[in-house]
Design a protein around this motif. Structure first.
Motif, PDB file in Angstrom:
ATOM      1  N   LEU A   1       0.817  -1.195   0.000  1.00 24.31           N
ATOM      2  CA  LEU A   1       0.000   0.000   0.000  1.00 24.31           C
ATOM      3  C   LEU A   1       0.854   1.249   0.000  1.00 24.31           C
ATOM      4  O   LEU A   1       2.016   1.236   0.406  1.00 24.31           O
ATOM      5  N   THR A   2       0.240   2.357  -0.405  1.00 26.13           N
ATOM      6  CA  THR A   2       0.858   3.665  -0.272  1.00 26.13           C
ATOM      7  C   THR A   2      -0.157   4.600   0.373  1.00 26.13           C
ATOM      8  O   THR A   2      -1.358   4.333   0.381  1.00 26.13           O
ATOM      9  N   ASN A   3       0.332   5.686   0.919  1.00 26.68           N
ATOM     10  CA  ASN A   3      -0.528   6.694   1.526  1.00 26.68           C
ATOM     11  C   ASN A   3      -1.214   7.485   0.406  1.00 26.68           C
ATOM     12  O   ASN A   3      -0.534   8.096  -0.418  1.00 26.68           O
ATOM     13  N   PRO A   4      -2.556   7.489   0.356  1.00 30.02           N
ATOM     14  CA  PRO A   4      -3.249   8.178  -0.740  1.00 30.02           C
ATOM     15  C   PRO A   4      -3.021   9.685  -0.745  1.00 30.02           C
ATOM     16  O   PRO A   4      -3.054  10.308  -1.805  1.00 30.02           O
ATOM     17  N   ASP A   5      -2.820  10.276   0.443  1.00 30.10           N
ATOM     18  CA  ASP A   5      -2.667  11.723   0.537  1.00 30.10           C
ATOM     19  C   ASP A   5      -1.950  12.052   1.848  1.00 30.10           C
ATOM     20  O   ASP A   5      -2.558  12.030   2.915  1.00 30.10           O
ATOM     21  N   PRO A   6      -0.660  12.361   1.801  1.00 28.99           N
ATOM     22  CA  PRO A   6       0.090  12.638   3.034  1.00 28.99           C
ATOM     23  C   PRO A   6      -0.494  13.779   3.865  1.00 28.99           C
ATOM     24  O   PRO A   6      -0.206  13.885   5.066  1.00 28.99           O
ATOM     25  N   LYS A   7      -1.316  14.634   3.262  1.00 28.49           N
ATOM     26  CA  LYS A   7      -1.935  15.731   4.006  1.00 28.49           C
ATOM     27  C   LYS A   7      -3.215  15.282   4.724  1.00 28.49           C
ATOM     28  O   LYS A   7      -3.736  16.004   5.570  1.00 28.49           O
ATOM     29  N   GLY A   8      -3.729  14.105   4.390  1.00 27.66           N
ATOM     30  CA  GLY A   8      -4.966  13.628   4.984  1.00 27.66           C
ATOM     31  C   GLY A   8      -4.745  12.996   6.348  1.00 27.66           C
ATOM     32  O   GLY A   8      -3.606  12.744   6.766  1.00 27.66           O
ATOM     33  N   THR A   9      -5.857  12.725   7.039  1.00 30.51           N
ATOM     34  CA  THR A   9      -5.810  12.086   8.351  1.00 30.51           C
ATOM     35  C   THR A   9      -6.360  10.676   8.213  1.00 30.51           C
ATOM     36  O   THR A   9      -7.567  10.496   8.026  1.00 30.51           O
ATOM     37  N   PHE A  10      -5.470   9.690   8.279  1.00 32.84           N
ATOM     38  CA  PHE A  10      -5.852   8.294   8.049  1.00 32.84           C
ATOM     39  C   PHE A  10      -5.645   7.463   9.310  1.00 32.84           C
ATOM     40  O   PHE A  10      -4.639   7.607  10.006  1.00 32.84           O
ATOM     41  N   LEU A  11      -6.610   6.579   9.556  1.00 33.41           N
ATOM     42  CA  LEU A  11      -6.533   5.631  10.653  1.00 33.41           C
ATOM     43  C   LEU A  11      -6.628   4.217  10.112  1.00 33.41           C
ATOM     44  O   LEU A  11      -7.241   3.986   9.061  1.00 33.41           O
ATOM     45  N   ALA A  12      -6.048   3.279  10.843  1.00 31.51           N
ATOM     46  CA  ALA A  12      -6.146   1.865  10.481  1.00 31.51           C
ATOM     47  C   ALA A  12      -6.310   1.046  11.745  1.00 31.51           C
ATOM     48  O   ALA A  12      -5.911   1.482  12.835  1.00 31.51           O
ATOM     49  N   ARG A  13      -6.892  -0.107  11.597  1.00 27.68           N
ATOM     50  CA  ARG A  13      -6.829  -1.120  12.649  1.00 27.68           C
ATOM     51  C   ARG A  13      -5.835  -2.167  12.174  1.00 27.68           C
ATOM     52  O   ARG A  13      -5.944  -2.684  11.054  1.00 27.68           O
ATOM     53  N   VAL A  14      -4.872  -2.461  13.014  1.00 28.01           N
ATOM     54  CA  VAL A  14      -3.788  -3.353  12.626  1.00 28.01           C
ATOM     55  C   VAL A  14      -3.677  -4.484  13.643  1.00 28.01           C
ATOM     56  O   VAL A  14      -3.692  -4.245  14.859  1.00 28.01           O
ATOM     57  N   LEU A  15      -3.577  -5.703  13.151  1.00 26.86           N
ATOM     58  CA  LEU A  15      -3.330  -6.852  14.019  1.00 26.86           C
ATOM     59  C   LEU A  15      -1.831  -6.986  14.210  1.00 26.86           C
ATOM     60  O   LEU A  15      -1.093  -7.320  13.279  1.00 26.86           O
ATOM     61  N   ARG A  16      -1.375  -6.701  15.419  1.00 28.67           N
ATOM     62  CA  ARG A  16       0.046  -6.801  15.724  1.00 28.67           C
ATOM     63  C   ARG A  16       0.334  -8.187  16.294  1.00 28.67           C
ATOM     64  O   ARG A  16      -0.279  -8.598  17.296  1.00 28.67           O
ATOM     65  N   PRO A  17       1.240  -8.937  15.681  1.00 30.83           N
ATOM     66  CA  PRO A  17       1.539 -10.296  16.147  1.00 30.83           C
ATOM     67  C   PRO A  17       1.931 -10.330  17.629  1.00 30.83           C
ATOM     68  O   PRO A  17       2.706  -9.496  18.096  1.00 30.83           O
ATOM     69  N   GLY A  18       1.350 -11.278  18.355  1.00 28.48           N
ATOM     70  CA  GLY A  18       1.670 -11.432  19.763  1.00 28.48           C
ATOM     71  C   GLY A  18       1.023 -10.403  20.661  1.00 28.48           C
ATOM     72  O   GLY A  18       1.220 -10.432  21.886  1.00 28.48           O
TER      73      GLY A  18
ATOM     74  N   PRO B   1       1.621 -11.367   5.550  1.00 24.16           N
ATOM     75  CA  PRO B   1       1.323 -12.576   6.325  1.00 24.16           C
ATOM     76  C   PRO B   1       2.325 -12.869   7.431  1.00 24.16           C
ATOM     77  O   PRO B   1       2.002 -13.544   8.404  1.00 24.16           O
ATOM     78  N   ASP B   2       3.556 -12.366   7.302  1.00 22.99           N
ATOM     79  CA  ASP B   2       4.579 -12.634   8.314  1.00 22.99           C
ATOM     80  C   ASP B   2       4.786 -11.467   9.272  1.00 22.99           C
ATOM     81  O   ASP B   2       5.697 -11.485  10.100  1.00 22.99           O
ATOM     82  N   GLY B   3       3.944 -10.427   9.152  1.00 22.81           N
ATOM     83  CA  GLY B   3       4.091  -9.257  10.011  1.00 22.81           C
ATOM     84  C   GLY B   3       2.741  -8.714  10.393  1.00 22.81           C
ATOM     85  O   GLY B   3       1.743  -9.448  10.394  1.00 22.81           O
ATOM     86  N   PRO B   4       2.671  -7.443  10.730  1.00 23.08           N
ATOM     87  CA  PRO B   4       1.382  -6.837  11.030  1.00 23.08           C
ATOM     88  C   PRO B   4       0.450  -6.927   9.821  1.00 23.08           C
ATOM     89  O   PRO B   4       0.903  -6.919   8.669  1.00 23.08           O
ATOM     90  N   ALA B   5      -0.850  -7.037  10.089  1.00 22.11           N
ATOM     91  CA  ALA B   5      -1.837  -7.162   9.016  1.00 22.11           C
ATOM     92  C   ALA B   5      -2.968  -6.173   9.244  1.00 22.11           C
ATOM     93  O   ALA B   5      -3.400  -5.949  10.383  1.00 22.11           O
ATOM     94  N   LEU B   6      -3.450  -5.574   8.156  1.00 24.45           N
ATOM     95  CA  LEU B   6      -4.569  -4.646   8.272  1.00 24.45           C
ATOM     96  C   LEU B   6      -5.865  -5.408   8.538  1.00 24.45           C
ATOM     97  O   LEU B   6      -6.167  -6.409   7.884  1.00 24.45           O
TER      98      LEU B   6
END
Length: 374
Positions: A3-20, A73-78
């Motif tokens: 992925l890339t950031n669609p707009d660096p000036k925008g305010t973006f949030l994500a939910r991320v599954l952090r391993p462990g 698959p081997d790291g954080p996942a959205l």
């Protein structure tokens, strides 16, 4: 699938599954994910219910734990950016897709009959629905004409009548995010993706952000009977949302939602490629009016909701057999993109072959409690 950031000036949030660790709320700083999960806002629901979620996100300190390139698959996942919110969907909000719903109903879910019916319906309806305001006097006149032709349908009722179709797309926490498999019920042989803008709405009915969604649709199941809508729409991994939630701020708002131009690409393992579009400027109902029909004195959502707004896209291009139009094949890679919201990519599987949904509300609450966030 990076992925890339669609707009660096925008305010973006994500939910991320952090391993462990478990699900976290992350702010996107450039291409870096910053974990801003806190006791103040341990969930996306809690964050969006704050008096000023935008100010909280901008001021929050956090751990810079990954870049977008690290996702996989081997790291954080959205995950889907919604968590405790109900996931709702509005249907039959565009004239072109409205006609396809009539065809599904007339064909009783049989793709072999669709082309002949499409020709007849098109000859009678033509462009008469374009620009029609639902619930208007003109819409009532069109209804009378279609009834006289024996073509009136429950889909036209919600498409040009006063009341919007709004249904529950999936249970809380059942939506999947970018990079995940999306599921088709094994009984279906006529189905398609639905590229849509999805609004984030608070318990007060305030629209605070937008993202993308794939409202996976089983045309044959719903075409047999509208009473099978639950089976057609709500199956394991049948709702995809993401990749990010873009909060409304000085760079992005409802005007951007209403002018959004979505693109859809389906790439099959057989070499097949489908390209489609959905233009929000052609929606029949203003998005705010659909929100107003969803929440109010008649229905409350104490945790807010995410709302799919419907799609203009209705695939009629033949994939294999002439006259049967498009249907998915297992292994199709679906990408829904919009310049200001990013790109949501998923791979099509049978719902029985997608990872089973096991992480529900109780599991989330236990996880947050173990992390000292509750």
């Amino acid at each position: 699938m990076t992925l890339t950031n669609p707009d660096p000036k925008g305010t973006f949030l994500a939910r991320v599954l952090r391993p462990g660790m478990g699900p976290c709320i992350a702010r996107l700083d450039g291409d870096t994910l910053v974990d801003i999960t806190s006791k103040t806002a341990p969930t996306m629901r809690d964050l969006l219910e704050l008096d000023d979620p935008l100010a909280h996100v901008r001021a929050a300190d956090g751990e810079r734990f990954a870049t977008l390139a690290d996702l996989g698959p081997d790291g954080p996942a959205l995950l889907a950016p919604c968590d405790l919110q109900v996931v709702k969907a509005s249907g039959v909000t565009f004239a072109q897709s409205m006609v396809e719903r009539v065809i599904e109903e007339q064909a009783a879910g049989d793709p072999d009959r669709a082309e002949a019916i499409r020709t007849r319906v098109g000859r009678i309806i033509g462009d008469s629905l374009a620009g029609l305001v639902p619930g208007s006097e003109k819409a009532a006149e069109v209804k009378k004409v279609l009834q006289a032709e024996g073509l009136w349908s429950q889909y036209l009722e919600v498409g040009i009548g006063p009341d919007a179709e709004v249904f529950t797309k999936c249970p809380t926490l059942a939506a999947v995010g970018h990079g995940a498999d999306v599921g088709l019920h094994p009984m279906s042989r006529w189905n398609n993706p639905e590229p849509e803008v999805v609004l984030a709405v608070t318990s007060k009915g305030d629209i605070v952000g937008a993202t993308l969604g794939n409202d996976v649709n089983l045309r044959d199941v719903e075409g047999r009977s509208a009473l099978l809508l639950g089976k057609a729409k709500d199956n394991n991994a049948s709702a995809s949302v993401g990749p990010f939630l873009r909060l409304f701020d000085e760079t992005y708002g409802m005007a951007d939602v209403e002018s959004a131009e979505l693109t859809l690409t389906v790439k099959g393992e057989d070499g097949y490629t489908l390209n489609g579009r959905s233009s929000m400027s052609k929606i029949s109902r203003p998005p705010a009016s659909i929100v107003g029909q969803t929440i109010g004195g008649h229905h409350q959502y104490p945790d807010g909701f995410f709302l799919y707004l419907g799609t203009l896209f209705a695939p009629t291009e033949d994939r294999d057999t002439q006259g049967q139009g498009f249907t998915h094949k297992v292994g199709d890679v679906v990408t829904i993109a919009e310049p200001k919201l990013g790109a949501l990519t998923n791979t099509v599987r049978l719902s029985t072959d997608c990872p089973p949904w096991t992480f529900g509300v109780a599991a989330l609450m236990r996880n947050l409690a173990q992390r000292g966030l509750l």
